[in-house]
Design a protein around this motif. Structure first.
Motif, PDB file in Angstrom:
ATOM      1  N   VAL A  37     -16.577 -14.738  25.380  1.00  0.00           N
ATOM      2  CA  VAL A  37     -17.384 -13.554  25.077  1.00  0.00           C
ATOM      3  C   VAL A  37     -16.536 -12.304  25.311  1.00  0.00           C
ATOM      4  N   VAL A  38     -16.431 -11.457  24.295  1.00  0.00           N
ATOM      5  CA  VAL A  38     -15.763 -10.167  24.457  1.00  0.00           C
ATOM      6  C   VAL A  38     -16.785  -9.205  25.063  1.00  0.00           C
ATOM      7  N   ILE A  39     -16.530  -8.782  26.302  1.00  0.00           N
ATOM      8  CA  ILE A  39     -17.487  -7.903  26.999  1.00  0.00           C
ATOM      9  C   ILE A  39     -17.032  -6.446  27.017  1.00  0.00           C
ATOM     10  N   GLY A  40     -15.839  -6.180  26.523  1.00  0.00           N
ATOM     11  CA  GLY A  40     -15.307  -4.817  26.503  1.00  0.00           C
ATOM     12  C   GLY A  40     -14.219  -4.704  25.452  1.00  0.00           C
ATOM     13  N   GLU A  41     -12.988  -4.586  25.923  1.00  0.00           N
ATOM     14  CA  GLU A  41     -11.852  -4.513  25.012  1.00  0.00           C
ATOM     15  C   GLU A  41     -11.239  -5.901  24.817  1.00  0.00           C
ATOM     16  N   GLY A  42     -10.908  -6.218  23.582  1.00  0.00           N
ATOM     17  CA  GLY A  42     -10.245  -7.485  23.306  1.00  0.00           C
ATOM     18  C   GLY A  42      -8.958  -7.216  22.545  1.00  0.00           C
ATOM     19  N   ALA A  43      -7.905  -6.906  23.282  1.00  0.00           N
ATOM     20  CA  ALA A  43      -6.678  -6.459  22.642  1.00  0.00           C
ATOM     21  C   ALA A  43      -5.611  -7.541  22.611  1.00  0.00           C
ATOM     22  N   SER A  44      -5.202  -7.900  21.420  1.00  0.00           N
ATOM     23  CA  SER A  44      -3.998  -8.669  21.171  1.00  0.00           C
ATOM     24  C   SER A  44      -3.953  -9.994  21.928  1.00  0.00           C
ATOM     25  N   GLY A  45      -2.723 -10.453  22.209  1.00  0.00           N
ATOM     26  CA  GLY A  45      -2.543 -11.721  22.915  1.00  0.00           C
ATOM     27  C   GLY A  45      -3.077 -11.676  24.325  1.00  0.00           C
ATOM     28  N   GLY A  46      -3.196 -10.480  24.896  1.00  0.00           N
ATOM     29  CA  GLY A  46      -3.765 -10.356  26.235  1.00  0.00           C
ATOM     30  C   GLY A  46      -5.180 -10.877  26.302  1.00  0.00           C
ATOM     31  N   ALA A  47      -5.931 -10.749  25.194  1.00  0.00           N
ATOM     32  CA  ALA A  47      -7.307 -11.242  25.138  1.00  0.00           C
ATOM     33  C   ALA A  47      -7.360 -12.700  24.701  1.00  0.00           C
ATOM     34  N   ILE A  48      -6.683 -13.000  23.597  1.00  0.00           N
ATOM     35  CA  ILE A  48      -6.797 -14.364  23.068  1.00  0.00           C
ATOM     36  C   ILE A  48      -6.103 -15.373  23.973  1.00  0.00           C
ATOM     37  N   GLY A  49      -5.264 -14.903  24.910  1.00  0.00           N
ATOM     38  CA  GLY A  49      -4.623 -15.795  25.866  1.00  0.00           C
ATOM     39  C   GLY A  49      -5.594 -16.590  26.710  1.00  0.00           C
ATOM     40  N   ILE A  50      -6.857 -16.124  26.797  1.00  0.00           N
ATOM     41  CA  ILE A  50      -7.913 -16.914  27.439  1.00  0.00           C
ATOM     42  C   ILE A  50      -9.142 -16.985  26.525  1.00  0.00           C
ATOM     43  N   GLY A  51      -8.941 -16.720  25.216  1.00  0.00           N
ATOM     44  CA  GLY A  51     -10.102 -16.556  24.345  1.00  0.00           C
ATOM     45  C   GLY A  51     -10.251 -17.516  23.189  1.00  0.00           C
ATOM     46  N   MET A  52      -9.538 -18.638  23.185  1.00  0.00           N
ATOM     47  CA  MET A  52      -9.693 -19.592  22.080  1.00  0.00           C
ATOM     48  C   MET A  52     -10.867 -20.520  22.384  1.00  0.00           C
ATOM     49  N   GLY A  53     -12.011 -20.240  21.829  1.00  0.00           N
ATOM     50  CA  GLY A  53     -13.212 -20.985  22.186  1.00  0.00           C
ATOM     51  C   GLY A  53     -13.822 -21.772  21.051  1.00  0.00           C
ATOM     52  N   ASN A  54     -14.647 -22.769  21.409  1.00  0.00           N
ATOM     53  CA  ASN A  54     -15.466 -23.439  20.405  1.00  0.00           C
ATOM     54  C   ASN A  54     -16.429 -22.448  19.777  1.00  0.00           C
ATOM     55  N   GLU A  55     -16.955 -21.553  20.621  1.00  0.00           N
ATOM     56  CA  GLU A  55     -17.824 -20.486  20.133  1.00  0.00           C
ATOM     57  C   GLU A  55     -17.348 -19.182  20.762  1.00  0.00           C
ATOM     58  N   VAL A  56     -17.221 -18.160  19.939  1.00  0.00           N
ATOM     59  CA  VAL A  56     -16.740 -16.848  20.392  1.00  0.00           C
ATOM     60  C   VAL A  56     -17.780 -15.800  20.009  1.00  0.00           C
ATOM     61  N   TYR A  57     -18.174 -14.999  20.980  1.00  0.00           N
ATOM     62  CA  TYR A  57     -19.166 -13.954  20.750  1.00  0.00           C
ATOM     63  C   TYR A  57     -18.614 -12.604  21.192  1.00  0.00           C
ATOM     64  N   MET A  58     -19.157 -11.561  20.606  1.00  0.00           N
ATOM     65  CA  MET A  58     -18.821 -10.199  21.020  1.00  0.00           C
ATOM     66  C   MET A  58     -20.098  -9.459  21.374  1.00  0.00           C
ATOM     67  N   MET A  59     -20.036  -8.692  22.442  1.00  0.00           N
ATOM     68  CA  MET A  59     -21.147  -7.789  22.710  1.00  0.00           C
ATOM     69  C   MET A  59     -21.124  -6.673  21.666  1.00  0.00           C
ATOM     70  N   GLU A  60     -22.253  -6.055  21.460  1.00  0.00           N
ATOM     71  CA  GLU A  60     -22.454  -5.155  20.329  1.00  0.00           C
ATOM     72  C   GLU A  60     -21.445  -4.007  20.284  1.00  0.00           C
TER      73      GLU A  60
END
Length: 324
Positions: A193-216
């Protein structure tokens, strides 16, 4: 409550309401109608402003200093949280926090980027920018989740991986790449879940999910608007234009099928009502956990790999085109 520049009309009206309430007038009937009128006007103004936000304004909301961070969500949506420290190689990176917890009786491994609230804590957490040891700590946690058959939840909120020389010396790119390789074949559910900023490899480095959501009111992109502006125009002055063309908001990425859904926030942003925001995140996590728990290990891995293989658009050139 801190207000962003585009919220100034709301701030002015709320300050006026505060002044009226502080007046010592015995007859409340004199003030009550005016206060009620101003409160209705604030509601109308907030609805108007937040229903027509630009991409840059959503970036600003994602960075709001009062916005809930990872530990705020962990406190509100989990029980029995036990934090795990260190990567068993270098040190304990304070920019990523994580451990074991339960959500409505369901054991989970939960982790995410953690920012600070004041100067001291921001330096302590490095503004949520992780060193390689942060990603290696996350790797360790996810493998523990796999070992004990526990789903993994990651909360993304970072302006990027830490860009310091020491991070490069200790293998920043290798640590992120190793996480991506591991997460692609992890045999337990992963929900991001992206709860704020999701920048570059810094975010996806822990963000490869079966399901990915973003807050509004969050953003997720390979580069920040400021950095994009700096590269294209040699100045940060065009960050608003950069944000517009990057298509980095939750609505954009939902349309592009990069994410699986959007988690609604209270009107005005998650910081306006952290408890309600946390409840929305918790409800989505419970729904996803219920769905993913029904899948076998092989199905989870296959679905995750297929999910990322399907992203993007491409065209296979015909033989005639390649010969030209």
């Amino acid at each position: 409550m801190q207000y962003l520049d585009f919220e100034q009309p709301i701030a002015d009206l709320e300050e006026k309401i505060k002044e009226l309430r502080s007046l010592s007038i015995a007859d409340e009937e004199v003030l009550s109608p005016e206060i009620e009128r101003l409160e209705n006007r604030v509601d109308e103004l907030r609805e108007s402003i937040f229903s027509n936000l630009t991409r840059w304004q959503r970036v600003q909301l994602a960075r709001h200093p009062e916005r809930p961070y990872t530990l705020d969500y962990i406190e509100r949506i989990t029980d029995n949280f036990v934090e795990i420290h260190g990567d068993r190689y270098q040190s304990d990176d304070k920019a990523i926090v994580g451990g074991f917890a339960t959500i409505e009786g369901q054991s989970v491994v939960i982790m995410g980027h953690q920012k600070g609230r004041d100067t001291e804590s921001r330096q302590f957490r490095r503004f949520g920018m992780a060193n390689p040891e942060g990603y290696r700590k996350a790797y360790r946690l996810m493998k523990l989740g796999e070992k004990f058959d526990i789903p993994v939840i990651t909360l993304l909120d970072t302006p990027g991986a830490y860009p310091g020389l020491e991070a490069e010396e200790r293998g920043q790119a290798e640590a992120i790449a190793k996480n991506l390789k591991m997460m692609a074949t992890l045999k337990v559910p992963i929900i991001s879940v992206v709860i704020g900023e999701g920048a570059s490899g810094g975010a996806i480095g822990i963000g490869m999910g079966n399901e990915v959501y973003m807050m509004e009111n969050t953003w997720y992109s390979v580069i920040s608007p400021e950095s994009c502006s700096s590269i294209l125009w040699k100045t940060w002055d065009y960050k608003e234009q950069a944000a517009a063309v990057l298509k980095l908001t939750a609505e954009d990425l939902d349309e592009l099928k990069v994410i699986d859904g959007i988690i609604k926030e209270p009107l005005g942003g998650a910081h306006r009502n952290p408890d309600r925001s946390a409840k929305a995140v918790k409800n989505q996590l419970l729904a996803s956990l219920s769905r993913l728990k029904e899948m076998s290990e092989n199905e989870l891995v296959a679905a995750r790999i297929d999910k990322y293989s399907q992203m993007g658009e491409w065209e296979i050139a015909s033989k005639a085109k390649t010969e030209q």
